[in-house]
Scaffold this active site. Sequence first.
Site: not given
Lengths: 442, 442
Positions: A80, A152, A176
């Site tokens: 990420k 996210s 997330s």
Amino acid sequence: MTDTPLHLLTATAALARLRAGTLTVEAYAQALLHRIAQRDDAVRAWAYLDPEYVLEQARALDGVPADKRGPLHGLPIGVKDVIYTKDMPTQHNSPIYKGSFPKVDSASIMILRHAGALIFGKTATTEFAATTVGPKTRNPHSATVDRTPGGSSSGSGAAVGDAQVPLALATQTGGSTIRPASFNGIYALKPTWGAVSREGQKVYSLLLDTLGWYAREVADLALLADVLGVRDDEPSPGPTFRGLSGARFALCQSPVWSQAGPGTRAALSRAAAILRAHGATIDELTLPPSFAAVPEWHRVLLHTDGRATFLPEHRVAKGDLHGSLAVYVDTPGFSRREQLAAQDGIAALRPKFDELAASYDAVLTPSVVDEAPEGLGWTGEAAFCSALHVPVVNIPGFQGENGMPIGVSLVAPRFHDRRLLKVAEAVGRVFEAEGGWTRRLL
Amino acid sequence: MTDTPLHLLTATAALARLRAGTLTVEAYAQALLHRIAQRDDAVRAWAYLDPEYVLEQARALDGVPADKRGPLHGLPIGVKDVIYTKDMPTQHNSPIYKGSFPKVDSASIMILRHAGALIFGKTATTEFAATTVGPKTRNPHSATVDRTPGGSSSGSGAAVGDAQVPLALATQTGGSTIRPASFNGIYALKPTWGAVSREGQKVYSLLLDTLGWYAREVADLALLADVLGVRDDEPSPGPTFRGLSGARFALCQSPVWSQAGPGTRAALSRAAAILRAHGATIDELTLPPSFAAVPEWHRVLLHTDGRATFLPEHRVAKGDLHGSLAVYVDTPGFSRREQLAAQDGIAALRPKFDELAASYDAVLTPSVVDEAPEGLGWTGEAAFCSALHVPVVNIPGFQGENGMPIGVSLVAPRFHDRRLLKVAEAVGRVFEAEGGWTRRLL
């Protein structure tokens, strides 16, 4: 016999071939790059990916003598883009950090790289992993209509869901990690807060942020848990799990059940029915009234921690900071007294939840409000998140009204992560077989 | 009239001249570089300092038009070498990070740089701000015998104490900000945990690490508190401070008073006498028995958090990691159950301490065991540290048996930082005038 295409291998299966010498790191990386080349227009999971560099690293790994290879030798991992990587930019999906290239690895990347992992590329995220505005990423399971992969950790969830990599790193402050896992039909572990160092990962809230990771089977989650040092006390203080027959689960609707949609309600009730059919007992766990404040306290922490966290970006380039984050600085919203009441209130409930959950093999609770909604702009409701620092595993296997995947969460007391993974393995097997949703990847 | 030499200016005094145009940033920087050139052999405060680059930055700042200047325009600040600076290496006094150069600013540096501060150089620290093994730095107030400046913020404390810079950033996990302040005869603020973002500052313990800073007067501490966003609720929930006469202080010996040496005992009792002589009342504050566990819980957290924090370095280069840190990984020492008991136990005491301290203008407590010990290898006992997240100001003014400075701490409830600074200003004035120790700098 038709062999499984390489991109569909789980991490555990791929590692076995890499160790046996029947697969080279380069060939495996080539297969994944080929998959990405075919699918990237449809999924758009990557914020940064340099195929040439991936292959260069892969060839270097192939050149490492057998006795110098680490436990994850050659295993591709997506990262990420809020996690520092010394050899790739880290841009947080923020114009303020466009081209930013901190030449240092996060704690997690140091460990994974040293274990021989192939750090593949950086995956798309919402801005600073802190807004609900989706990046460009599309849910790989929705061929016709644009649906969000959740956020996210949008790109990591979609990339693993689409078999572009077997494993990817995520982060969680609200939901997330767990929400994209549910939306993309994959497994996720959000370990106990503090079990793994979060050094080198963008801060949102120190008390909430946790590194998590995705895979397409529980054994793969455990692989990373091993290497990243996730350890329970031994012997484990919880009940010994001897299979679903005779196991005890608690069904906890959480304080925000009223927001749950039909897909999640059906998934939870089907999950309970499947476990019962396999001989487990399911108790209803109703949290004491003191837990009703948790969602509001969580909201206070996001706001008050955001006030300190985003002050630098607000000062330097307010116009380039999303309005939902700038507001934390512009309009503090909660007093210091309210901030401390939230911190202290949640802290006091953590040991209470541990105690409530301690006698169960796991607590079953919703992962999301419902299946992935349409559109890419909004990554979904973060209602079912957890400030309690407990480990959570998302288990796929169910589906919503539009056939999109829905997962349910298994939860355990803090630092019962390894015990939880054992339970999740057995539960995942029956949910995937009998839950009604099947991963259709070619 | 003899003018004060430029290196002896406080930050507030220097800023006034810089704003008035009677001093250029370059001339000020030159004066500090000259001071450092004279004193560096004796003090050795710096881990990285490039005089040419400092002057280049200073000239660039002098070129900024008046209407574009920030509130700290031209103010030199030393930075502990565990805090990222995009234009200088960050090496943590660790061979593992020798030459490491993450090209990104910490949250605090982003804010300070944007406010116009001149980021001067990196100051010496113990390894990862986490050992008690001193760097090469010498206490500037001991001309004949080698004495430690304290740690882990050794270089920042010594540089401000020796008038090489007016301000410097520190960090604290145990006593790493307050101890060097006491040993070097300067002021320090360790603000409430979470008041300022710790992003980009090496992690040791997420629940304990706090950014702090040093100055030679309280007004200078407040300058940085303004810019870094340290804010109390308004109106302040504490008693309104109207000067020492009529003020109420509590004297809290803390659970580790039995370790206090003669210098600290004398300082505390002189401090109380001075305050009484100025019309304040001093109550004895005896903490309830539940606080007796705090030092041990603090030790548990350092050990258990260190286990996750130093795992990457342990994996990558164990031989280059100090033994006192490697042991956290090699010998976990405490169970997960003990780790959580420490986390939860301290969390439950934080609001209790706030309540006990709430009716006082400030709580007076020891900063250190005693004056700076001889030798450079050992930076001093961390006994009087605080896991309670409360703001602490070190006030100099006293001395030990060898004439070395000793400070005492003023403490307030969490997020009463600004109120505490107001009290500290009045207290500092009388302690410095009547405490017996005088800063002798030429």
